[in-house]
Design an enzyme around this catalytic site. Structure first.
Site, PDB file in Angstrom:
ATOM      1  N   ASP A   9       0.882  -1.148   0.117  1.00  0.00           N
ATOM      2  CA  ASP A   9      -0.212  -0.069  -0.043  1.00  0.00           C
ATOM      3  C   ASP A   9       0.802   1.486  -0.125  1.00  0.00           C
ATOM      4  O   ASP A   9       2.025   1.267   0.383  1.00  0.00           O
ATOM      5  CB  ASP A   9      -0.697  -0.053   1.252  1.00  0.00           C
ATOM      6  CG  ASP A   9      -1.753   1.429   1.598  1.00  0.00           C
ATOM      7  OD1 ASP A   9      -2.127   1.539   0.536  1.00  0.00           O
ATOM      8  OD2 ASP A   9      -1.427   1.975   2.666  1.00  0.00           O
ATOM      9  N   ASP A  11      -0.225   5.163   1.053  1.00  0.00           N
ATOM     10  CA  ASP A  11      -0.290   6.009   1.819  1.00  0.00           C
ATOM     11  C   ASP A  11      -0.659   5.341   3.394  1.00  0.00           C
ATOM     12  O   ASP A  11      -1.385   4.418   3.459  1.00  0.00           O
ATOM     13  CB  ASP A  11      -1.764   6.961   1.687  1.00  0.00           C
ATOM     14  CG  ASP A  11      -1.518   7.661   0.400  1.00  0.00           C
ATOM     15  OD1 ASP A  11      -0.661   8.536   0.578  1.00  0.00           O
ATOM     16  OD2 ASP A  11      -2.275   7.503  -0.511  1.00  0.00           O
ATOM     17  N   GLY A  44      -5.339   3.304  -3.413  1.00  0.00           N
ATOM     18  CA  GLY A  44      -6.680   3.824  -3.425  1.00  0.00           C
ATOM     19  C   GLY A  44      -6.410   4.850  -4.424  1.00  0.00           C
ATOM     20  O   GLY A  44      -7.398   5.365  -5.094  1.00  0.00           O
ATOM     21  N   LYS A 197      -8.421  -4.486  -3.502  1.00  0.00           N
ATOM     22  CA  LYS A 197      -6.936  -4.638  -3.767  1.00  0.00           C
ATOM     23  C   LYS A 197      -6.607  -6.162  -3.850  1.00  0.00           C
ATOM     24  O   LYS A 197      -6.012  -6.761  -4.436  1.00  0.00           O
ATOM     25  CB  LYS A 197      -6.202  -4.141  -2.678  1.00  0.00           C
ATOM     26  CG  LYS A 197      -6.126  -2.514  -2.614  1.00  0.00           C
ATOM     27  CD  LYS A 197      -5.297  -2.023  -1.599  1.00  0.00           C
ATOM     28  CE  LYS A 197      -5.238  -0.415  -1.533  1.00  0.00           C
ATOM     29  NZ  LYS A 197      -4.243   0.043  -0.520  1.00  0.00           N
ATOM     30  N   ASP A 220      -2.104  -0.612   6.164  1.00  0.00           N
ATOM     31  CA  ASP A 220      -2.371  -0.083   7.299  1.00  0.00           C
ATOM     32  C   ASP A 220      -3.960   0.269   7.403  1.00  0.00           C
ATOM     33  O   ASP A 220      -4.338   0.614   8.755  1.00  0.00           O
ATOM     34  CB  ASP A 220      -1.767   1.521   7.451  1.00  0.00           C
ATOM     35  CG  ASP A 220      -2.370   2.316   6.215  1.00  0.00           C
ATOM     36  OD1 ASP A 220      -2.472   2.091   5.172  1.00  0.00           O
ATOM     37  OD2 ASP A 220      -2.816   3.618   6.976  1.00  0.00           O
ATOM     38  N   ASN A 223      -9.181  -0.877   3.610  1.00  0.00           N
ATOM     39  CA  ASN A 223      -9.095  -1.323   2.200  1.00  0.00           C
ATOM     40  C   ASN A 223      -7.954  -2.011   2.077  1.00  0.00           C
ATOM     41  O   ASN A 223      -7.920  -2.565   0.794  1.00  0.00           O
ATOM     42  CB  ASN A 223      -8.752  -0.016   1.359  1.00  0.00           C
ATOM     43  CG  ASN A 223      -7.769   1.117   1.691  1.00  0.00           C
ATOM     44  OD1 ASN A 223      -7.238   0.834   2.761  1.00  0.00           O
ATOM     45  ND2 ASN A 223      -7.097   1.566   0.613  1.00  0.00           N
TER      46      ASN A 223
END
Length: 268
Positions: A9, A11, A44, A197, A220, A223
């Site tokens: 991921d 962010d 995302g 994802k 984190d 999502n």
């Protein structure tokens, strides 16, 4: 089996709180790639918000694929061309936009080249999404939206306290019809079913003939949880939500403490 693919991921995971990649994390990615481990970024963000990072890290994988828009699209790393998409339609937009007005929460929709909002007073988190995704904001009343627009995802974007409150007010039918999850405390996203994802990662892994024991993922927030169903080695960030930590193989340090580098050092 040895790990062959790491899905990461952006962010809150790869990027620190200043939205940059630390030297230690950058070196760990380079080390993994030199060891033959392939890197699959999963965000995302739309491709526009990932392109510079892909180039900065010289990200490579066998399928030349990157997961964007929380799994609604898989794009070519180099060109940004769409390899796969599972996006919303105009009628979906109408439903979500109407619900946003009913709940009195800011909402915007992400297309290929613009972030559309029907609110003349543009919300601060809509501006934030525009900034990190490097995509323009377009004010357009709901009645002027058209079927030609690509509706990759709709996002309720507002203060975390309000997002927490409306989460329990969304009709159960929405959860049955759409993928509904938080990507940040201030973002609650609605996507088409199987736009996750994890679903996109499974497609990439299958194309590479990889077993789940050869896949590691890091994230984190909510999502990212779908990737935990695809990879045997599941890494939760120290700044991650409890859901991820409860199901993680390993809880690494935070994104401000080189958590990605620590996980790569441990498993690669």
């Amino acid at each position: 089996m040895d790990i062959k693919l790491i899905a990461i991921d952006l962010d809150g995971t790869l990027l620190n709180s200043d939205h940059v990649i630390s030297d230690n994390v950058r070196k760990s990615i380079e080390y993994a790639q030199n060891k033959g481990v392939q890197i699959g970024l999963a965000s995302g963000r739309p491709y526009s918000g990932m392109e510079a990072i892909l180039k900065e890290l010289n990200i490579q994988n066998e399928q030349n694929a990157v997961i964007t828009n929380n799994g609604a699209m898989i794009r070519d790393i180099a060109s940004g061309d769409v390899r796969y998409k599972n996006v919303l339609g105009y009628e979906d937009y109408v439903k979500v936009e109407a619900l946003s007005r009913e709940l009195d929460v800011n909402m915007h929709v992400v297309s290929d080249d613009c972030l559309y909002t029907a609110r003349r007073n543009i919300g601060r988190y809509t501006v934030f999404e525009s900034y990190i995704s490097k995509i323009d904001i377009c004010y357009r009343p709901a009645e002027e939206m058209t079927e030609e627009i690509c509706y990759s995802k709709c996002m309720f974007s507002d203060d975390p306290a309000l997002i927490n409150r409306i989460e329990g007010l969304i009709p159960e039918s929405f959860y049955q019809e759409y993928e509904v999850f938080k990507s940040a405390p201030f973002f609650l996203e609605c996507l088409r079913k199987n736009s996750t994802k994890g679903y996109a990662l499974k497609q990439i892994a299958d194309a590479m003939n990889l077993h789940r024991s050869q896949i590691m993922c890091m994230g984190d927030h909510e999502n990212d949880f779908s990737m935990f169903n695809v990879a045997d080695t599941k890494i939760a960030m120290g700044n991650g939500i409890d859901l991820l930590k409860q199901h993680a193989t390993f809880i690494t340090s935070t994104n401000n403490e080189d958590g990605v580098a620590r996980a790569i050092e441990r498993f690669i």
